[in-house]
Write an enzyme that holds these catalytic residues in place. Structure first.
Site, mmCIF file in Angstrom:
data_model
loop_
_atom_site.group_PDB
_atom_site.id
_atom_site.type_symbol
_atom_site.label_atom_id
_atom_site.label_comp_id
_atom_site.label_asym_id
_atom_site.label_seq_id
_atom_site.Cartn_x
_atom_site.Cartn_y
_atom_site.Cartn_z
ATOM 1 N N SER A 1 46.083 28.109 30.250
ATOM 2 C CA SER A 1 47.248 28.784 30.962
ATOM 3 C C SER A 1 48.226 26.998 31.825
ATOM 4 C CB SER A 1 46.709 29.339 31.904
ATOM 5 O OG SER A 1 47.770 29.693 32.871
ATOM 6 N N HIS B 1 43.874 39.530 43.026
ATOM 7 C CA HIS B 1 44.240 38.864 42.114
ATOM 8 C C HIS B 1 45.539 39.281 41.936
ATOM 9 C CE1 HIS B 1 40.168 39.935 39.861
ATOM 10 N NE2 HIS B 1 39.963 38.705 40.422
ATOM 11 N N ASP C 1 39.286 32.529 42.663
ATOM 12 C CA ASP C 1 41.072 31.907 42.594
ATOM 13 C C ASP C 1 41.307 31.122 41.344
ATOM 14 O OD1 ASP C 1 41.139 32.921 45.242
ATOM 15 O OD2 ASP C 1 40.334 30.930 45.733
#
Ligand code: IMP
Length: 433
Positions: free
Chosen positions: A422, A48, A20
């Site tokens: 990210s 996903h 995850d």
């Protein structure tokens, strides 16, 4: 966008923690530079999620390559395939206008099939194990891989399209399973006839997608195609190298890539490890940096840390640099992407685990054996936090100094360069360093 210089050649994307880590988003982002995307391990226990143009998609079996119309997606031989889930996903995505067809989706004839008795066995075993259960996703993963190793009780994808063989196998295997289920769990027998009809029909629908993925990948190499390997799960869930027995049943570290897709080690040049800026895990097993408190709850809510497959709340904790360094070294990680950095905004101090205390000694390496891990006490280094929303940053230098410092310290501790950060679910919220 031109291919980042660190991505020349073929690339594998591997989760470095307990799953995850946000691999889906990164694979989707990198798929822009790929011709082929390959899944090589696990099954519908993976989940996903990808956000494209404000719309969220979740895949369990389909490689994330399906979101790019020019990419060929391959489900490799190392995957355990639940045809019901795959066909449902195909229908769902066709409904969203994604052009999935036998031209851009290939399924290895050697992949193994998850049958209804595998899911039943997963449920029975977990229930019977009581407090000692693994906390599986109950998708039949362990029993299907076990039958792969047993061989005589396995069903492979190519069996689905040979009706006589499929019938013979289902009758024989289920005859045997029903006796075991009855004896061990007092369960009523499963009826082979409707199962045969259902799986025969799945075979008819899947036939056009079935191919020889190993040959496809060899041809891709001859044609100088760029291939992206999409790891599912993560290093610490690898059946050999993870925190056994609280692992999944496949070699889901980078090491399973070669057997799970049928390519030699030289095939891949870039090993991109994905890590969250903190740690999570679902299911049982030791988790040294777990924060079963307000901090864990803060992370869970901000990071929406609920399973994509089962919606179970994930256990949350601080970043464990020892565990990640182990994963980096084990898989030969050449660059790292840190995901979900934005989730940590608003915490005054951040802790990073830099070692463990174990029976009066200091361990400066990670041991994946459960007995040691259950006893270790993390040694933390404390770093300043930052405030405010960082999800709109589009360059690393736009991040608050403290966030930059956090990333740089993590990089030092894990021993691999952090090339991507990210800060949000959208493709655009990915900062390249
Ligand atoms: P199984 O893969 O369903 O057999 O579950 C075994 C263990 O792996 C359980 O603790 C699951 O929660 C965990 N697991 C399997 N797949 C994933 C994943 O994709 N992310 C996180 N945990 C997973």
């Amino acid at each position: 966008m031109t291919t980042p210089s660190f991505l020349q050649g073929n690339t594998a994307v591997i989760g470095l923690q307990w799953g995850d880590e946000g691999k889906g988003k990164i694979v989707d982002f990198l798929a822009e530079h790929a011709d082929v995307v390959v899944r090589y391990c696990g099954g519908a226990n993976a989940g996903h999620s990808v956000k494209i143009g404000g719309k969220k998609y979740a895949t369990h079996l389909l490689p994330v390559g399906v979101f790019r119309p020019n990419v060929v997606s391959i489900i490799g031989n190392g995957v355990v395939l639940d045809p019901e889930v795959l066909l449902r996903e195909i229908d769902e995505f066709l409904g969203h206008g994604l052009p999935i067809s036998p031209a851009n989706l290939k399924v290895s004839y050697k992949a193994h099939v998850v049958m209804p008795w595998h899911k039943a066995e997963d449920e029975f075993r977990e229930a019977a194990a009581g407090a000692g259960s693994i906390g599986t996703t109950k998708r039949g993963i362990g029993p299907t891989y076990a039958d792969k190793m047993h061989r005589t009780t396995a069903i492979r994808v190519n069996d689905l399209t040979d009706e006589a063989r499929l019938k013979e196998k289902i009758d024989r295997i289920l005859g045997d399973r029903n006796k075991v289920f009855r004896a061990l769990y007092d369960a009523p027998p499963l009826d082979p006839r409707p199962i045969f009809e259902k799986y025969r029909d799945y075979g008819r629908r899947l036939a056009a997608f079935i191919d020889d993925s190993t040959q496809l990948l060899m041809q891709a190499a001859r044609d100088r195609k760029r291939v992206l390997f999409e790891g599912a799960h993560a290093v610490l869930l690898d059946v050999d190298h993870g925190t056994y027995p609280y692992v999944t049943s496949s070699n889901c570290s980078g090491l399973g890539l070669f057997t799970g897709s049928g390519v030699p080690p030289q095939y891949v040049q870039n090993y991109i490890g994905i890590v969250k800026a903190y740690s999570t895990r679902v299911g049982g097993g030791p988790f040294p940096t777990e924060q079963d408190n307000e901090t864990g709850q803060y992370i869970r809510e901000r990071g929406n840390e609920y399973g994509t497959t089962t919606r179970r709340p994930r256990r949350c904790g601080w970043f464990d640099a020892m565990a990640v360094k182990y994963a980096v070294d084990l898989c030969g990680i050449t660059q790292v992407c840190i995901t979900l950095l934005d989730v940590l905004s608003g915490l005054d101090r951040l802790q990073v685990c830099t070692g463990y205390k174990y029976r009066g000694r200091t361990l400066d390496y990670f041991r994946s054996d459960m007995d040691t891990l259950a006893e270790v006490e993390p040694i933390y280094e404390s770093l300043p936090g930052w405030r405010g929303d960082i999800s709109n940053a589009r360059r690393f230098e736009e991040l608050p100094q403290e966030a930059q410092q956090y990333v740089k310290r993590v990089e030092q501790l894990i021993g691999a360069p952090v090339r991507m950060v990210s800060v949000g679910p959208e493709r655009t919220a990915t900062l390249i360093r």
